[in-house]
Write an enzyme that holds these catalytic residues in place. Structure first.
Site, mmCIF file in Angstrom:
data_model
loop_
_atom_site.group_PDB
_atom_site.id
_atom_site.type_symbol
_atom_site.label_atom_id
_atom_site.label_comp_id
_atom_site.label_asym_id
_atom_site.label_seq_id
_atom_site.Cartn_x
_atom_site.Cartn_y
_atom_site.Cartn_z
ATOM 1 N N ASN A 82 11.528 18.587 48.276
ATOM 2 C CA ASN A 82 12.647 19.407 48.569
ATOM 3 C C ASN A 82 14.093 18.433 47.848
ATOM 4 O O ASN A 82 13.987 18.431 46.380
ATOM 5 C CB ASN A 82 13.379 18.829 49.914
ATOM 6 C CG ASN A 82 14.204 19.456 51.320
ATOM 7 O OD1 ASN A 82 14.649 20.070 50.190
ATOM 8 N ND2 ASN A 82 13.217 19.396 51.934
ATOM 9 N N HIS A 112 14.943 -3.096 34.129
ATOM 10 C CA HIS A 112 15.562 -3.217 32.339
ATOM 11 C C HIS A 112 15.099 -4.515 32.939
ATOM 12 O O HIS A 112 15.044 -5.568 34.255
ATOM 13 C CB HIS A 112 17.360 -3.190 32.505
ATOM 14 C CG HIS A 112 17.473 -1.581 32.666
ATOM 15 N ND1 HIS A 112 17.701 -0.976 30.760
ATOM 16 C CD2 HIS A 112 17.258 -0.812 33.409
ATOM 17 C CE1 HIS A 112 17.968 0.535 31.844
ATOM 18 N NE2 HIS A 112 17.693 -0.015 33.467
ATOM 19 N N THR A 162 11.226 -1.711 47.877
ATOM 20 C CA THR A 162 11.394 -2.820 46.852
ATOM 21 C C THR A 162 10.241 -3.220 47.062
ATOM 22 O O THR A 162 9.805 -4.576 46.033
ATOM 23 C CB THR A 162 12.173 -3.873 47.173
ATOM 24 O OG1 THR A 162 12.478 -4.541 48.872
ATOM 25 C CG2 THR A 162 13.380 -3.217 47.144
ATOM 26 N N LYS A 163 9.430 -3.372 48.231
ATOM 27 C CA LYS A 163 7.328 -3.678 48.148
ATOM 28 C C LYS A 163 7.055 -2.610 48.584
ATOM 29 O O LYS A 163 7.114 -1.852 49.777
ATOM 30 C CB LYS A 163 8.361 -4.900 49.124
ATOM 31 C CG LYS A 163 9.264 -6.350 48.232
ATOM 32 C CD LYS A 163 8.869 -7.740 49.368
ATOM 33 C CE LYS A 163 9.697 -8.562 49.463
ATOM 34 N NZ LYS A 163 10.314 -9.098 48.181
#
Length: 183
Positions: A82, A112, A162-163
């Site tokens: 979308n 990073h 995040t997991k």
């Protein structure tokens, strides 16, 4: 000796200012800029989409759409992006069949080093993202580097993933957590 691109694709530290990588990003940005032009005919849009991803694909997307390279995104059939999606594809992004990606979703592979000295040197790395078949990612979700989202799962709007998320579940929040089975 590995090129910076080979290092990037292998998930190793690499220098993003390498001339080859800069040129490839610039080419993808040019295609995205043309693709994001709202006056395109459907055949022009299809041609640009195929050029960006480097394959003949049936993906649908509603501009604007942004990515680093395009060629590091592996697409299944009937994928939909979308408005205003961003894919940072310094590592492979694998997207299965029948995946719906809501507006404003970010899929990120770029990362990073925690070591500030390496960051000052311009070093970065990428970790692949996998989105399996029949996933729906709600508006504004952020998919972080290294995440796999299992088949038939739904990620709620605004979630920060995040997991890894298993298959057949509804997951929401920041950080994103499974709240119930749905399959």
């Amino acid at each position: 000796m590995k090129s910076e691109k080979e290092k990037m694709l292998a998930g190793e530290l690499y220098d993003a200012s390498d001339p080859q990588l800069v040129a490839e990003r610039a080419a993808a940005q040019k295609i995205c800029s043309n693709l994001n032009c709202q006056t395109l005919e459907s055949d022009q849009k299809r041609s640009l989409i195929n050029e960006l991803f480097g394959v003949d694909t049936d993906i649908s997307l509603t501009p604007p759409f942004y990515c680093d390279y395009g060629r590091n995104i592996r697409l299944g059939r009937r994928v939909y992006f979308n408005f205003n999606c961003v894919v940072l594809d310094v590592a492979e992004v694998s997207i299965g069949d029948n995946v719906l990606v809501g507006p404003g979703v970010q899929i990120l592979t770029a990362s990073h080093p925690l070591d500030s000295t390496l960051r000052r040197q311009g070093q970065e790395f990428g970790i692949p993202v996998v989105i399996e078949n029949d996933v729906w990612i709600g508006a504004g979700a952020i998919i972080c580097p290294g995440v796999t989202i299992g088949a038939k799962s739904v990620i709620g709007a605004g979630s920060v993933v995040t997991k890894n998320i298993g298959s057949g579940v509804l997951a929401v929040g920041n950080p994103c957590k499974v709240i119930r089975d749905i399959a």
